[in-house]
Each structure stands twice: as C-alpha cells, then as structure tokens.
Design an enzyme around this catalytic site. Structure first.
Site, PDB file in Angstrom:
ATOM      1  N   HIS A   6     -28.800  20.416  -0.632  1.00 39.98           N
ATOM      2  CA  HIS A   6     -28.113  19.705   0.930  1.00 39.98           C
ATOM      3  C   HIS A   6     -27.368  18.269  -0.053  1.00 39.98           C
ATOM      4  CE1 HIS A   6     -29.811  17.292   4.187  1.00 39.98           C
ATOM      5  NE2 HIS A   6     -29.766  16.528   3.311  1.00 39.98           N
ATOM      6  N   ASP A  66     -41.101  16.216  12.058  1.00 42.44           N
ATOM      7  CA  ASP A  66     -39.880  15.836  11.960  1.00 42.44           C
ATOM      8  C   ASP A  66     -38.926  14.950  12.957  1.00 42.44           C
ATOM      9  OD1 ASP A  66     -38.021  14.348   9.093  1.00 42.44           O
ATOM     10  OD2 ASP A  66     -36.833  16.267  10.509  1.00 42.44           O
ATOM     11  N   ARG A  92     -38.875   7.108  14.930  1.00 41.45           N
ATOM     12  CA  ARG A  92     -37.932   5.905  13.763  1.00 41.45           C
ATOM     13  C   ARG A  92     -36.956   5.181  13.802  1.00 41.45           C
ATOM     14  NH1 ARG A  92     -37.832   9.939   9.261  1.00 41.45           N
ATOM     15  NH2 ARG A  92     -37.163   8.161   8.226  1.00 41.45           N
ATOM     16  N   SER A 135     -38.095  13.598   5.378  1.00 40.86           N
ATOM     17  CA  SER A 135     -37.126  13.997   6.029  1.00 40.86           C
ATOM     18  C   SER A 135     -37.191  15.454   6.105  1.00 40.86           C
ATOM     19  CB  SER A 135     -37.790  13.094   7.151  1.00 40.86           C
ATOM     20  OG  SER A 135     -35.984  13.586   7.975  1.00 40.86           O
ATOM     21  N   LYS A 182     -37.177  20.163   5.667  1.00 35.44           N
ATOM     22  CA  LYS A 182     -36.784  20.879   6.394  1.00 35.44           C
ATOM     23  C   LYS A 182     -35.586  21.693   4.879  1.00 35.44           C
ATOM     24  CE  LYS A 182     -34.327  17.316   8.411  1.00 35.44           C
ATOM     25  NZ  LYS A 182     -34.422  15.852   8.368  1.00 35.44           N
TER      26      LYS A 182
HETATM   27  N1  URA Z   1     -31.717  12.422   7.154  1.00 32.18           N
HETATM   28  C1  URA Z   1     -33.127  13.407   7.203  1.00 32.18           C
HETATM   29  O1  URA Z   1     -32.544  14.331   7.401  1.00 32.18           O
HETATM   30  N2  URA Z   1     -33.183  12.376   7.383  1.00 32.18           N
HETATM   31  C2  URA Z   1     -33.558  10.726   6.717  1.00 32.18           C
HETATM   32  O2  URA Z   1     -35.114  10.847   7.504  1.00 32.18           O
HETATM   33  C3  URA Z   1     -32.893  10.750   7.228  1.00 32.18           C
HETATM   34  C4  URA Z   1     -31.769  10.853   6.637  1.00 32.18           C
END
Ligand code: URA
Length: 434
Positions: A82, A161, A168, A183, A187
């Site tokens: 990632h 999320d 947020r 977050s 994923k």
């Molecule tokens: N990328 C994400 O997937 N989540 C965040 O909170 C910030 C950047």
C-alpha cells in the site's frame, strides 16, 4: 453502555476498552450512534491520541463492519502493498508483476485517485478493454492461475471506515495518526492480506509532509499489524518531487512498462526493487534481503516480470499489445513544452503542484464524480539536481483541452526552483520500519 460516557472517558485522556470501541463502531455503522457524538469522540482522539491496543481494536472493529475477503484458497502467503499516495507513483504497476514473477501471489484491491495523487485502478483503465471489476471467484482463480490480479475496492469493504472518514473530513479530524493508521490498515486486513508492505511517503507532495510524522504513522501501522498477526513492514520514501518522470494515467502505464523492461527511471526502479524485496521476504520466498533483491533483479533482466505484466493485462481482458506498442495507449492531441527561464540547477520540484497541474489537464479528479482523461498529463525532463541552460525543456504537457493551458504552464514552471548552486537530489528511501 452510553456513548456520552465513552466521549467523556476519551476527553479525560483514558483508553477505551475493546468492548467500548466495538460498541462505538458497531453503533455508528448501524446508525444508532449519531454523527455529533462520533465527531466529539474523534476530536477527543485528535487531542489525546489512542494507545496501540486501542488503535488495533479500532482497526479490527472497522474490519468487522463489512466484507472480509477470503484468500485462503490462494496458495502461498499473500503479501499486500500500500502507498499513502504520491505524484507519479506507479509502483504497484511495476511491483505487482515483478514479485508475481518471483512467486509471490498478488491479490490486490486498489482504489481510484482523488486530488493531486493518482490511483492504480485509473491507470489500469487507460489500457483498452481492461476490466477492474472482477467477481471474487474470478479474482481468486486468476491469482491461482497466473499469480496476479488487481480489482477495484467495493462498497462492502470497511463501510465503517468510509463513514468515519467522511465525518473526519468535515470535522477537521483527518490528521490524527491513530485514525489514519487504523483507516489504512483496516482496508488492507479486510482485503485478506497475510502480510503488508507499506510505502509511507514524506515531503511536500505527501500526506505526511514531515519525516518524523511519516515515521510515527509507519510505527503506528506496523504496531497494528504486529498486534493482529499480520506482519507489516513500512518503507519511508521521498515525495518532495514526483516519482519517475511521467504523471498522468496512460503516460504512467508506459513508464511502468519501460521499467519492467529494465529501461525505467532510476528512482522508480530503485523503489520498486526495495518494496518488492520486502514483499518477497515477507512471503518467505527467500530468507535475506540481498537474495530478495537479486531474485527481483533477475526477473527484470530475463524479461519474466514484463511477461507477467502481459499475462496480467490479457487475463483482465486488456489490450496486451500495449506492452510492445505503447502508442496503442490513449494519446493526447497536443504536446506543449515548458522550458527553463534561466541557467542553473533544479533545486526544488514541488510534487503537489505538478500533481495539481496534471489534474487541471484532466488527469485527476477534484471530486469523486469527475471523469478523467486517461491520455493527458505531464512528462518531466528535469528533476532535482539536474543542471540546465536557459531554454532547456523542463517538461512536456500532454493536453487535449487547451482552454487552461497557460495556467497549467505557469503552474509547472512555478513548481521548478532553479538555483545557481550545485544541488543534491533528496534521498529516495529514508527508513525501513519493521
Ligand atoms: N488514507 C486513508 O485511507 N485513511 C486516512 O485516514 C487517511 C488517508
């Protein structure tokens, strides 16, 4: 349990229990806890932080809020990669086939780009016919057959999320290390990874502008991985200037193909080998970093990484002839050169400005609904540390719509800082956190 008590507890600097975090996320996802209470909690987290255990609990509560992809029927250890997002970052297109050629199964869920950074799915969609929505069965079958598949993320993955991120975004609580770390990791874990390699970008063009923040984020994510049984390694890499030379979807696919052929930019090649070697190590294909690098270098040199890319495009119904004939990728109608206004050396090249300029040409989205133009973008000719003379080409703009071209030219020019001093390019790979 009452949400108001959990807000008070966090406000007063105490850690919530595993059950309390589960209550909060489950209640929010079901619509039983309102936005205003979750906003108050997020702000308390922003100021008071979370313990490592709380951060891991939040991650797993978000994982449980939706689908968890089951990759058990894929042979071997599944290692995901990632990137926290950068300009010109096409490493997935290189690293995926490269490590697959070395025997690491690549089962990747990827996203689209938003803002000044691009997304792998958009880049792949610049290849005619390429399908980015595979059924779970087709996805798993393809990884077992050819070693690699990439598909788009579905709405079912970590819905809590998505809900929390949107909240947020409008409550000034995005920039919280535990919230960002949970977050991202939620994923990856929901995507079925056994182990994870993170590319945490730092610099002007990155989410984390300061290196110390990038390291804190990397440590938080590695800690989550360790606590939940997914070995995680983070590479901190430079994003003060774009990665490689190409910025824009089809242009980046072409540069990734050049790199898989062993003819790519030095920085993209180096970062791809670094990230790939960490993946090969986590997958336990070899046991030392030196062996992993040597294995990957051999896969570039003998053409097997490029062959894997070809097989991957073909398997997802794309036009695999682009590998030998990149002119089959979408081409922009106009090419406009931006040249150096003076002699000197490039001392800065603001990645974010280049990303925003490419977006103005149509290569990226400012809102999720925007359509992108796969053909357009920017090819840089000079980067930090390069000497130049007045009139030397700095970059070529690939454009279809010329209505904002003067604005884009000015923005690209302004992204370059030219100095009379000798300048050394910033170090690409800053740290490894494991
Ligand atoms: N990328 C994400 O997937 N989540 C965040 O909170 C910030 C950047």
């Amino acid at each position: 349990m009452r949400m108001v008590d959990l807000i008070r507890k966090k406000r007063d600097g105490q850690a919530l229990t595993t059950e309390e975090i589960e209550f909060l996320i489950r209640g929010y996802a079901k619509g039983e806890i309102p936005d205003y209470q979750v906003s108050a909690w997020a702000m308390a987290v922003y100021f008071n932080g979370m313990t490592d255990r709380e951060t891991a609990d939040l991650t797993m509560a978000m994982v449980r809020s939706g689908e968890q992809v089951d990759l058990a029927s894929i042979r071997g250890k599944k290692v995901d990669k990632h990137s926290t997002g950068g300009v010109g970052d096409k490493t997935t297109l290189v690293v995926g086939p490269l490590v697959a050629a070395a025997g690491v199964p690549v089962a990747k869920l990827s996203g689209r780009g938003l803002g000044h950074t691009g997304g792998t799915i958009d880049k792949l969609e610049s290849i005619a016919g390429f399908s980015t929505s595979l059924t779970r069965e087709a996805f798993v079958r393809q990884v077992n057959e050819i070693g690699i598949a990439v598909t788009g993320q579905t709405a079912d993955l970590t819905p809590a999320d998505k809900q929390l991120y949107a909240l947020r975004d409008v409550t000034a609580t995005v920039d919280s290390i535990p919230l960002i770390a949970s977050s991202i990791m939620s994923k990856k874990i929901a995507g079925g990874a056994d182990a994870i390699v993170l590319d945490v970008k730092t610099g002007h063009g990155a989410f984390m502008k300061k290196e110390e923040d990038a390291i804190r984020l990397a440590k938080a994510m590695v800690s989550i991985g360790t606590q939940v049984g997914r070995e995680t390694v983070a590479v901190i890499s430079d994003m003060n200037q774009p990665l490689g030379f190409a910025v824009g979807n089809a242009l980046e696919v072409k540069e990734a193909i050049d790199t898989l052929r062993g003819e790519g930019p030095a920085d993209l090649t180096e970062l791809s080998l670094t990230l790939g070697a960490q993946m090969v190590l986590l997958a336990e294909v070899v046991s030392t970093y030196a062996e992993a690098r040597a294995l990957l270098a051999s896969k570039l040199a003998d053409g097997s990484a490029l062959e894997k890319f070809r097989a991957f495009i073909r398997a997802q119904h794309g036009d695999a002839d682009v590998v030998d004939h990149p002119e089959r990728l979408p081409q922009a109608k106009h090419r406009i050169e931006v040249s150096a206004p003076t002699d000197g050396t490039v001392s800065a090249l603001q990645a974010e400005e280049i990303g925003l300029a490419a977006m103005k040409l149509g290569a990226g989205r400012s809102t999720k609904e925007d359509r992108i133009d796969h053909a357009v973008g920017i090819v840089l000719h000079k980067k930090i540390g390069d000497a130049l003379q007045k009139g030397t080409p700095l970059a070529t703009l690939h454009a279809n719509d010329l209505s904002r071209i003067e604005d884009v030219k000015a923005q690209v020019l302004a992204a370059y800082e030219i100095s009379e001093e000798t300048v050394v390019a910033p170090k690409l790979v800053r740290h490894i956190v494991d």
